[in-house]
Design a protein around this motif. Structure first.
Motif, PDB file in Angstrom:
ATOM      1  N   GLY A   9      -5.657   1.704 -10.799  1.00  0.00           N
ATOM      2  CA  GLY A   9      -4.138   1.696 -10.831  1.00  0.00           C
ATOM      3  C   GLY A   9      -3.569   1.629  -9.386  1.00  0.00           C
ATOM      4  N   PHE A  10      -4.100   2.278  -8.523  1.00  0.00           N
ATOM      5  CA  PHE A  10      -3.330   1.843  -7.181  1.00  0.00           C
ATOM      6  C   PHE A  10      -3.629   0.400  -6.714  1.00  0.00           C
ATOM      7  N   PHE A  11      -4.532  -0.307  -7.104  1.00  0.00           N
ATOM      8  CA  PHE A  11      -4.396  -1.656  -6.583  1.00  0.00           C
ATOM      9  C   PHE A  11      -3.437  -2.449  -7.565  1.00  0.00           C
ATOM     10  N   GLY A  12      -3.425  -2.027  -8.912  1.00  0.00           N
ATOM     11  CA  GLY A  12      -2.445  -2.712  -9.773  1.00  0.00           C
ATOM     12  C   GLY A  12      -1.298  -2.533  -9.382  1.00  0.00           C
ATOM     13  N   ALA A  13      -0.827  -0.970  -8.823  1.00  0.00           N
ATOM     14  CA  ALA A  13       0.591  -0.765  -8.519  1.00  0.00           C
ATOM     15  C   ALA A  13       0.952  -1.616  -7.005  1.00  0.00           C
ATOM     16  N   ALA A  14      -0.074  -1.713  -6.076  1.00  0.00           N
ATOM     17  CA  ALA A  14      -0.018  -2.369  -4.932  1.00  0.00           C
ATOM     18  C   ALA A  14       0.449  -3.893  -5.174  1.00  0.00           C
ATOM     19  N   VAL A  15      -0.336  -4.549  -6.198  1.00  0.00           N
ATOM     20  CA  VAL A  15       0.178  -5.893  -6.510  1.00  0.00           C
ATOM     21  C   VAL A  15       1.714  -5.925  -7.052  1.00  0.00           C
ATOM     22  N   SER A  16       1.986  -5.105  -7.934  1.00  0.00           N
ATOM     23  CA  SER A  16       3.337  -5.019  -8.350  1.00  0.00           C
ATOM     24  C   SER A  16       4.056  -4.722  -7.340  1.00  0.00           C
ATOM     25  N   PHE A  57       0.852  -1.285   0.069  1.00  0.00           N
ATOM     26  CA  PHE A  57       0.050  -0.073   0.050  1.00  0.00           C
ATOM     27  C   PHE A  57       0.706   1.348   0.027  1.00  0.00           C
ATOM     28  N   GLY A  58       1.987   1.425   0.681  1.00  0.00           N
ATOM     29  CA  GLY A  58       3.045   2.483   0.732  1.00  0.00           C
ATOM     30  C   GLY A  58       3.576   2.716  -0.697  1.00  0.00           C
ATOM     31  N   ALA A  59       4.102   1.562  -1.369  1.00  0.00           N
ATOM     32  CA  ALA A  59       4.914   2.012  -2.698  1.00  0.00           C
ATOM     33  C   ALA A  59       3.766   2.014  -3.658  1.00  0.00           C
ATOM     34  N   GLY A  60       2.634   1.439  -3.536  1.00  0.00           N
ATOM     35  CA  GLY A  60       1.522   1.598  -4.402  1.00  0.00           C
ATOM     36  C   GLY A  60       0.866   2.909  -4.366  1.00  0.00           C
ATOM     37  N   GLY A  61       0.660   3.595  -3.294  1.00  0.00           N
ATOM     38  CA  GLY A  61       0.380   4.688  -3.047  1.00  0.00           C
ATOM     39  C   GLY A  61       1.110   6.007  -3.606  1.00  0.00           C
ATOM     40  N   ILE A  62       2.465   5.626  -3.230  1.00  0.00           N
ATOM     41  CA  ILE A  62       3.452   6.909  -3.790  1.00  0.00           C
ATOM     42  C   ILE A  62       3.678   6.713  -5.188  1.00  0.00           C
ATOM     43  N   SER A  63       3.648   5.460  -5.723  1.00  0.00           N
ATOM     44  CA  SER A  63       3.739   5.577  -7.431  1.00  0.00           C
ATOM     45  C   SER A  63       2.401   5.891  -8.026  1.00  0.00           C
ATOM     46  N   THR A  64       1.138   5.704  -7.343  1.00  0.00           N
ATOM     47  CA  THR A  64      -0.112   6.127  -7.942  1.00  0.00           C
ATOM     48  C   THR A  64       0.077   7.869  -7.909  1.00  0.00           C
ATOM     49  N   ILE A  65       0.239   8.423  -6.943  1.00  0.00           N
ATOM     50  CA  ILE A  65       0.376   9.856  -6.645  1.00  0.00           C
ATOM     51  C   ILE A  65       1.468  10.387  -7.949  1.00  0.00           C
TER      52      ILE A  65
END
Length: 307
Positions: A222-229, A105-113
């Motif tokens: 996109g956030f959920f996809g980034a969190a999975v990655s 959730f941290g990396a996914g949130g930052i990359s989404t922002i």
């Protein structure tokens, strides 16, 4: 008089255009729960979050307690056995959910922002500035993300969870930025954007107050996809020994199981349990994404007979 009337007409047009039908958050949650795939994903994700939050209460032992027999088989005292260092596997598995969820959730949130800021700005601007931004975005798209993550993580080795989050966030925003840019370009010519521009609003306000609310479902997806990655990337980096080997994560469990030849010693749980948890957590987020797609596109909702 004509100028005042024209200004009034523009403001009226802007207000009418901004009256876009919005679905309350409660209705969105109901739509997520009504989707069978999304419902399964929410249940699995909720179970992992409960494990992560209440790990000290649920885990039978401390994850770093190595006072037990080494490489012991599963028993009533140790349901999944012990590691080669004498630590309880089940306790490490429960505590490992904390780091994986935090990194995901941290990396996914930052990359989404980052993707949101760059993608929306890139899609709205024109001229030389758009070409410069496009060059950097395409540069990150061309460079393979996995080798780049390995190089950066190896250079900043043993920097802790924050380094892993930063590495994944830096290398994982480009594709989402390109998607948001394409969507912004399609919305740039809509009536409500033109009305805001004629009313004299500044570009940042138009981008983040007029265009951004229409892309909420895409950004969440996109956030959920980034969190999975991010979850898979964290496990991969830890498995390669590029993270903090002293931290208790699912990735480090795989790393130590490989170093101790867990399969040869019969410690199958030490290898398969964290791998299964990683797969289940990533699958839960992907299943929730089906519900997000249903919110953004009514034709994809279960039971919908889209014309």
């Amino acid at each position: 008089m004509m100028t005042s009337q024209r200004t009034l007409n523009v403001q009226t047009q802007k207000k009418a255009a901004r009256r876009r039908p919005t679905r309350p958050a409660l209705d969105n949650l109901r739509l997520l729960w009504s989707n069978r795939k999304s419902r399964v994903g929410l249940i699995i994700l909720g179970a992992f979050l409960i494990l992560a939050i209440f790990a000290p209460l649920i885990a039978p032992y401390s994850p770093t307690d190595n006072s037990f027999d080494r490489s012991a088989d599963a028993s009533g005292a140790h349901w999944l056995g012990t590691t080669a260092a004498g630590e309880d596997v089940l306790s490490q598995l429960i505590y490992g959910a904390r780091i994986s969820a935090l990194v995901g959730f941290g990396a996914g949130g930052i990359s989404t922002i980052i993707a949101m800021l760059i993608g929306l700005s890139w899609g709205y601007m024109r001229g030389f500035g758009a070409e410069v931004v496009g060059f950097f975005v395409n540069l990150f798209l061309v460079i393979p993300s996995l080798p780049l993550m390995i190089v950066i993580a190896a250079y900043l080795q043993n920097g802790g969870v924050s380094v892993i989050i930063a590495v994944i966030a830096i290398t994982g925003w480009a594709w989402a930025a390109r998607v948001l840019r394409a969507q912004t370009q399609s919305l740039r010519g809509r009536d409500f954007v033109q009305a805001a521009r004629f009313a004299g609003e500044r570009s940042p306000r138009i981008v983040f107050r007029e265009i951004l609310p229409n892309m909420t479902s895409i950004i969440i997806g996109g956030f959920f996809g980034a969190a999975v990655s991010a979850i898979l990337a964290e496990a991969g980096l830890e498995f390669l020994g590029l993270g903090d080997s002293t931290a208790v994560t699912w990735g480090t469990m795989l790393y130590w199981s490989q170093n101790s030849n867990a399969m040869l010693t019969g410690q199958w749980a030490l290898l398969f349990a964290p791998g299964l948890c990683i797969a289940l957590l990533a699958t839960s987020l992907m299943l929730i994404n089906f519900g997000i797609d249903g919110i953004s596109n009514p034709r994809l909702r279960e039971g919908s007979t889209g014309r």
